[in-house]
Design a protein around this motif. Structure first.
Motif, PDB file in Angstrom:
ATOM      1  N   GLY A  46       0.821  -1.208   0.000  1.00 36.32           N
ATOM      2  CA  GLY A  46       0.000   0.000   0.000  1.00 36.32           C
ATOM      3  C   GLY A  46       0.854   1.257   0.000  1.00 36.32           C
ATOM      4  O   GLY A  46       0.855   2.028  -0.956  1.00 36.32           O
ATOM      5  N   CYS A  47       1.618   1.466   1.064  1.00 35.98           N
ATOM      6  CA  CYS A  47       2.393   2.703   1.198  1.00 35.98           C
ATOM      7  C   CYS A  47       3.854   2.515   0.792  1.00 35.98           C
ATOM      8  O   CYS A  47       4.622   3.473   0.798  1.00 35.98           O
ATOM      9  N   GLU A  48       4.239   1.290   0.475  1.00 38.27           N
ATOM     10  CA  GLU A  48       5.592   0.963   0.036  1.00 38.27           C
ATOM     11  C   GLU A  48       6.638   1.073   1.137  1.00 38.27           C
ATOM     12  O   GLU A  48       7.828   1.086   0.873  1.00 38.27           O
ATOM     13  N   GLU A  70       1.680  -5.440  12.839  1.00 38.80           N
ATOM     14  CA  GLU A  70       1.426  -4.117  13.391  1.00 38.80           C
ATOM     15  C   GLU A  70       1.158  -3.103  12.273  1.00 38.80           C
ATOM     16  O   GLU A  70       0.232  -2.303  12.336  1.00 38.80           O
ATOM     17  N   HIS A  71       1.962  -3.163  11.214  1.00 49.22           N
ATOM     18  CA  HIS A  71       1.810  -2.221  10.113  1.00 49.22           C
ATOM     19  C   HIS A  71       0.495  -2.467   9.363  1.00 49.22           C
ATOM     20  O   HIS A  71      -0.239  -1.529   9.061  1.00 49.22           O
ATOM     21  N   ALA A  72       0.194  -3.718   9.099  1.00 48.72           N
ATOM     22  CA  ALA A  72      -1.013  -4.056   8.338  1.00 48.72           C
ATOM     23  C   ALA A  72      -2.271  -3.598   9.070  1.00 48.72           C
ATOM     24  O   ALA A  72      -3.229  -3.136   8.440  1.00 48.72           O
ATOM     25  N   LYS A  74      -2.789  -1.008  10.773  1.00 43.13           N
ATOM     26  CA  LYS A  74      -3.089   0.418  10.752  1.00 43.13           C
ATOM     27  C   LYS A  74      -2.885   1.074   9.386  1.00 43.13           C
ATOM     28  O   LYS A  74      -3.218   2.244   9.213  1.00 43.13           O
ATOM     29  N   CYS A  75      -2.337   0.349   8.423  1.00 37.15           N
ATOM     30  CA  CYS A  75      -2.044   0.983   7.138  1.00 37.15           C
ATOM     31  C   CYS A  75      -3.310   1.155   6.306  1.00 37.15           C
ATOM     32  O   CYS A  75      -4.017   0.198   6.021  1.00 37.15           O
ATOM     33  N   ARG A  76      -3.576   2.378   5.922  1.00 37.91           N
ATOM     34  CA  ARG A  76      -4.753   2.668   5.100  1.00 37.91           C
ATOM     35  C   ARG A  76      -4.345   3.214   3.744  1.00 37.91           C
ATOM     36  O   ARG A  76      -5.156   3.797   3.021  1.00 37.91           O
TER      37      ARG A  76
END
Ligand code: ZN
Length: 84
Positions: A46-48, A70-72, A74-76
């Motif tokens: 998503g955000c690379e 953890e990243h997945a 909250k990553c939008r």
């Protein structure tokens, strides 16, 4: 699960991002790669952001999994559409 996409070579784990969950898009994931010789890396589609960008220092599988989870959660970020 019919909507699973093929996993790229070397990917050993995938975590669906929050944006991917909202859009029911199974391609929006954080991927963990095993590049051989215990060289584990992670990357968000998503955000690379990569695991290397994170504040974690050791790249053992447990730590990379922790980062990916953890990243997945909250990553939008939406992946940029490929230029036509
Ligand atoms: Zn991300």
């Amino acid at each position: 699960m019919e909507r699973q996409t093929a996993w790229p070579k070397g990917v050993i784990s995938r975590y669906l991002t929050d944006a991917g969950r909202a859009l029911a898009d199974p391609s929006m994931t954080v991927d963990i790669f095993d590049q051989g010789d215990s060289d584990i890396d992670g990357r968000c589609n998503g955000c690379e952001e990569t695991f290397e960008d994170s504040p974690y220092i050791t790249n053992d599988l447990r730590t990379v999994r922790h980062w990916a989870q953890e990243h997945a959660e909250k990553c939008r970020a939406m992946p940029r559409p490929n230029a036509a």
